[in-house]
Design a protein around this motif. Structure first.
Motif, PDB file in Angstrom:
ATOM      1  N   GLU A  83      18.134   5.798   0.510  1.00 32.18           N
ATOM      2  CA  GLU A  83      19.221   5.871  -0.466  1.00 32.18           C
ATOM      3  C   GLU A  83      20.468   5.144   0.035  1.00 32.18           C
ATOM      4  N   ALA A  84      20.757   5.265   1.313  1.00 34.35           N
ATOM      5  CA  ALA A  84      21.898   4.522   1.874  1.00 34.35           C
ATOM      6  C   ALA A  84      21.675   3.019   1.731  1.00 34.35           C
ATOM      7  N   GLY A  85      20.458   2.561   1.953  1.00 36.68           N
ATOM      8  CA  GLY A  85      20.137   1.145   1.792  1.00 36.68           C
ATOM      9  C   GLY A  85      20.272   0.695   0.345  1.00 36.68           C
ATOM     10  N   LEU A  86      19.874   1.550  -0.575  1.00 35.70           N
ATOM     11  CA  LEU A  86      20.008   1.209  -1.998  1.00 35.70           C
ATOM     12  C   LEU A  86      21.477   1.170  -2.420  1.00 35.70           C
ATOM     13  N   ILE A  87      22.274   2.072  -1.880  1.00 32.61           N
ATOM     14  CA  ILE A  87      23.714   2.047  -2.173  1.00 32.61           C
ATOM     15  C   ILE A  87      24.321   0.763  -1.619  1.00 32.61           C
ATOM     16  N   ALA A  88      23.955   0.413  -0.396  1.00 34.88           N
ATOM     17  CA  ALA A  88      24.491  -0.810   0.212  1.00 34.88           C
ATOM     18  C   ALA A  88      24.082  -2.049  -0.572  1.00 34.88           C
ATOM     19  N   GLN A  89      22.866  -2.045  -1.080  1.00 33.16           N
ATOM     20  CA  GLN A  89      22.337  -3.219  -1.775  1.00 33.16           C
ATOM     21  C   GLN A  89      22.749  -3.281  -3.247  1.00 33.16           C
ATOM     22  N   PHE A  90      22.782  -2.112  -3.921  1.00 32.21           N
ATOM     23  CA  PHE A  90      22.972  -2.104  -5.365  1.00 32.21           C
ATOM     24  C   PHE A  90      24.198  -1.324  -5.832  1.00 32.21           C
ATOM     25  N   GLY A  91      24.900  -0.670  -4.903  1.00 34.08           N
ATOM     26  CA  GLY A  91      26.179  -0.026  -5.182  1.00 34.08           C
ATOM     27  C   GLY A  91      26.197   0.926  -6.355  1.00 34.08           C
ATOM     28  N   ASP A  92      27.136   0.681  -7.264  1.00 34.38           N
ATOM     29  CA  ASP A  92      27.367   1.584  -8.388  1.00 34.38           C
ATOM     30  C   ASP A  92      26.152   1.725  -9.303  1.00 34.38           C
ATOM     31  N   GLU A  93      25.354   0.683  -9.400  1.00 37.92           N
ATOM     32  CA  GLU A  93      24.150   0.758 -10.239  1.00 37.92           C
ATOM     33  C   GLU A  93      23.230   1.866  -9.734  1.00 37.92           C
ATOM     34  N   PHE A  94      23.044   1.937  -8.401  1.00 33.26           N
ATOM     35  CA  PHE A  94      22.212   2.995  -7.839  1.00 33.26           C
ATOM     36  C   PHE A  94      22.881   4.348  -8.005  1.00 33.26           C
ATOM     37  N   ILE A  95      24.172   4.420  -7.720  1.00 32.82           N
ATOM     38  CA  ILE A  95      24.889   5.700  -7.801  1.00 32.82           C
ATOM     39  C   ILE A  95      24.813   6.270  -9.219  1.00 32.82           C
ATOM     40  N   GLU A  96      24.993   5.430 -10.218  1.00 25.72           N
ATOM     41  CA  GLU A  96      24.910   5.898 -11.608  1.00 25.72           C
ATOM     42  C   GLU A  96      23.505   6.396 -11.932  1.00 25.72           C
ATOM     43  N   TRP A  97      22.491   5.625 -11.549  1.00 26.82           N
ATOM     44  CA  TRP A  97      21.111   6.018 -11.804  1.00 26.82           C
ATOM     45  C   TRP A  97      20.773   7.314 -11.075  1.00 26.82           C
ATOM     46  N   ALA A  98      21.194   7.420  -9.802  1.00 25.07           N
ATOM     47  CA  ALA A  98      20.892   8.608  -9.004  1.00 25.07           C
ATOM     48  C   ALA A  98      21.564   9.856  -9.575  1.00 25.07           C
TER      49      ALA A  98
END
Length: 153
Positions: A131-146
């Motif tokens: 999840e940290a890697g996804l946040i680093a790579q995709f930022g707000d897009e991941f946070i919103e989806w998560a």
């Protein structure tokens, strides 16, 4: 040699195999720990099938996105369609379902505490880093989806 062995064990299927082995070993070492419920074998088989199905659907999404399924690699795609609309971790959820299924199939219900232990271990050793890697790579897009899709189910 020990370091190589530990590297092979420290992958989710390795932890699943160790957990399943612990359940089977508990049943083999101390027989009679089950309850003899006839339904447990059928429910267990169903959970194994559902778990494998969840894993298969997740692998399909990895193939469609042309990204690696191997944990701890830098993500090259953000999977959020298909089964990923229901759970952020369908492969790990499938692993847990297979573990519950095996425990029920073998009727060693006293081994059920292995399931939350397995889930906690997988979360700590793999999911949080992914999840940290996804946040680093995709930022707000991941946070919103998560925020909309649960980690497990």
């Amino acid at each position: 040699m020990l370091k190589t062995l530990l590297r092979w064990i420290d992958i989710p299927p390795g932890w699943l195999a160790l957990s399943a082995g612990a359940a089977w070993g508990l049943d083999a070492l101390v027989p009679g720990l089950g309850f003899g419920w006839g339904w447990s074998r059928l429910v267990g088989d169903g959970l194994i099938a559902l778990g494998l199905g969840a894993m298969g659907l997740a692998f399909w999404e990895f193939l469609r996105a042309r990204t690696s399924v191997i944990p701890r690699q830098v993500p090259t795609a953000f999977l959020k369609r298909g089964i990923y609309r229901l759970t952020r971790n369908p492969i790990y959820l499938g692993d847990a379902m297979v573990l519950v299924g095996l425990i029920l199939h073998w009727d060693v219900l006293v081994a059920l505490p292995l399931v939350p232990a397995f889930a906690a271990l997988i979360t700590r050793r793999f999911i949080l880093g992914e999840e940290a890697g996804l946040i680093a790579q995709f930022g707000d897009e991941f946070i919103e989806w998560a925020s909309k899709v649960r980690r497990w189910l």
